[in-house]
Design an enzyme around this catalytic site. Structure first.
Site, mmCIF file in Angstrom:
data_model
loop_
_atom_site.group_PDB
_atom_site.id
_atom_site.type_symbol
_atom_site.label_atom_id
_atom_site.label_comp_id
_atom_site.label_asym_id
_atom_site.label_seq_id
_atom_site.Cartn_x
_atom_site.Cartn_y
_atom_site.Cartn_z
ATOM 1 C CG HIS A 1 -4.299 -8.739 -71.424
ATOM 2 N ND1 HIS A 1 -3.220 -7.885 -71.452
ATOM 3 C CD2 HIS A 1 -3.807 -9.959 -71.745
ATOM 4 C CE1 HIS A 1 -2.126 -8.574 -71.782
ATOM 5 N NE2 HIS A 1 -2.460 -9.836 -71.962
ATOM 6 C CD1 TRP B 1 -7.249 -8.703 -62.502
ATOM 7 C CD2 TRP B 1 -6.483 -10.736 -63.074
ATOM 8 N NE1 TRP B 1 -8.069 -9.198 -63.485
ATOM 9 C CE2 TRP B 1 -7.634 -10.450 -63.847
ATOM 10 C CE3 TRP B 1 -5.838 -11.957 -63.272
ATOM 11 C CZ2 TRP B 1 -8.147 -11.345 -64.791
ATOM 12 C CZ3 TRP B 1 -6.355 -12.853 -64.211
ATOM 13 C CH2 TRP B 1 -7.499 -12.533 -64.956
ATOM 14 C CG HIS C 1 -8.652 -13.944 -71.263
ATOM 15 N ND1 HIS C 1 -9.075 -12.633 -71.404
ATOM 16 C CD2 HIS C 1 -9.731 -14.636 -70.812
ATOM 17 C CE1 HIS C 1 -10.344 -12.539 -71.052
ATOM 18 N NE2 HIS C 1 -10.777 -13.728 -70.695
ATOM 19 C CD GLU D 1 -3.027 -16.103 -60.007
ATOM 20 O OE1 GLU D 1 -3.359 -17.210 -60.485
ATOM 21 O OE2 GLU D 1 -3.722 -15.081 -60.137
ATOM 22 C CG ASP E 1 -10.340 -19.019 -64.284
ATOM 23 O OD1 ASP E 1 -10.245 -18.127 -65.147
ATOM 24 O OD2 ASP E 1 -11.123 -18.955 -63.313
ATOM 25 C CE1 TYR F 1 -16.252 -8.458 -78.316
ATOM 26 C CE2 TYR F 1 -18.510 -8.731 -79.027
ATOM 27 C CZ TYR F 1 -17.401 -7.940 -78.840
ATOM 28 O OH TYR F 1 -17.446 -6.612 -79.166
ATOM 29 C CB SER G 1 -15.017 -11.067 -67.264
ATOM 30 O OG SER G 1 -14.174 -12.172 -67.297
ATOM 31 C CE1 TYR G 2 -8.351 -11.986 -68.442
ATOM 32 C CE2 TYR G 2 -10.358 -12.557 -67.263
ATOM 33 C CZ TYR G 2 -9.183 -12.936 -67.867
ATOM 34 O OH TYR G 2 -8.826 -14.261 -67.894
#
Ligand code: DD3
Length: 330
Positions: free
Chosen positions: A268, A168, A270, A178, A198, A262, A265-266
């Site tokens: 990469h 995603w 952001h 998106e 978001d 920290y 949840s993913y």
């Protein structure tokens, strides 16, 4: 509020900016979304079979539901949205009132609003993995203390083995999803990013503003990977993100909470932008790290986040918590 008109303008200015979008091939789904903006879709929830309520909150008026769509797991999130000042007149005039009770100068009613002023924000994860189901289940959490060494010997191997899908995220960066929601983009491969609302934000009112900036650079997993080399990237995100939000939503930097999670949840890199005063989930001290603090910490010590002990909460059923227990770190 006196600035209701300004607010309204800020929100509707959005659609103007969207029309300046670059030309490219679009999917039918996207086209439909642009033309009508309010495009109707097939009701994929018509065949939803509820298995259980994962969690809910009467105060937040939100419910996380686990169920099945066509024999596959799904998670559905239902959430009532805030009132909007600009629709108040229509709401009060256009509704039906049912009297519940009257006592002296006090009376209570059930107000039946016109359907278009009574929408429920709905998020669907389908097909959902066991992780998605677990993530939304109410769970006790525990604070973990992670040294730099713990990160390398426990956390890093765990997140590498998980190899959670970032599809995603790549869809957003490659404009495959998106694209029409993008608020700002700096296309630079090193210091560039995409800023967009978001999933949690319905963009109907700035009171609960929530945007994320996703970096173009791949391979920066989290706060732990940041060194002084990333300062130009971080400074760029902070400055241009704040600028873009001032332009689009008329909110100055002094009204924004700009931070990293920290654990994220993913994995990469952001950055979260939320409105000050809105208690966004995950904005507490145990998880949020203000971007401007992160920048300063890296300025005083290039290896700050590689070496420091960091604390974060983990849910009881999180596999990473089990790893910390096994290692005798909890
Ligand atoms: C996610 C964290 C991730 C369930 C849910 C959300 N913002 C997203 C897909 C598209 C998005 C996000 C994972 C997933 Cl409810 C599992 O979030 C997203 N698009 N946070 C945007 N704009």
């Amino acid at each position: 509020m006196a600035n209701a008109a300004a607010k309204r303008e800020a929100i509707s200015a959005e659609s103007d900016a969207f029309s300046q979008e670059t030309k490219r091939t679009k999917t039918d789904h996207e086209k439909g979304q642009e033309d009508g903006k309010e495009s109707q879709c097939e009701n994929i929830l018509a065949g939803f079979k509820t298995s259980s309520v994962l969690s809910d909150s009467a105060r937040e008026k939100i419910m996380f539901i686990h169920g099945e769509i066509a024999d596959q797991d799904a998670v559905v999130v239902l959430e009532k949205t805030p009132f909007r000042e600009e629709t108040l007149t229509e709401l009060l005039r256009g509704s039906t009132l049912k009297l519940e009770m009257k006592n002296d100068i006090y009376s209570s009613y059930r107000l039946q609003a016109p359907p278009h002023l009574n929408e429920i924000k709905t998020t669907v994860v389908y097909p959902a993995t066991e992780k998605h189901v677990k993530k939304h289940q109410r769970q006790e959490s525990f604070l973990v203390e992670e040294t730099g060494e713990d990160y390398r010997s426990i956390t890093l191997p765990y997140i590498e083995k998980q190899s959670l899908s970032l599809q995603w995220v790549y869809n957003i960066l490659e404009k495959k999803a998106e694209a029409q929601r993008i608020v700002f983009e700096d296309p630079d491969p090193e210091v560039g990013f995409v800023l967009l609302p978001d999933l949690k934000w319905d963009q109907k009112q700035v009171d609960d503003l929530y945007l994320i900036s996703i970096t173009h650079q791949k391979g920066v997993k989290s706060l732990r990977d940041l060194t002084s080399e990333h300062l130009p990237l971080l400074q760029n995100i902070l400055r241009k993100g704040q600028d873009a939000i001032l332009q689009r939503y008329n909110l100055p930097a002094s009204k924004l909470r700009v931070y990293l999670h920290y654990q994220p949840s993913y994995y990469h890199l952001h950055v979260h932008f939320t409105k000050l005063g809105y208690e966004a989930p995950g904005c507490g001290v145990e998880r949020a790290h203000l971007l401007s603090d992160v920048i300063q910490n890296l300025q005083s010590d290039p290896r700050f986040y590689e070496t420091r002990t960091l604390h974060f909460p983990l849910r009881a059923d999180d596999g990473l918590l089990a790893k910390f227990k096994e290692a005798g770190r909890l």
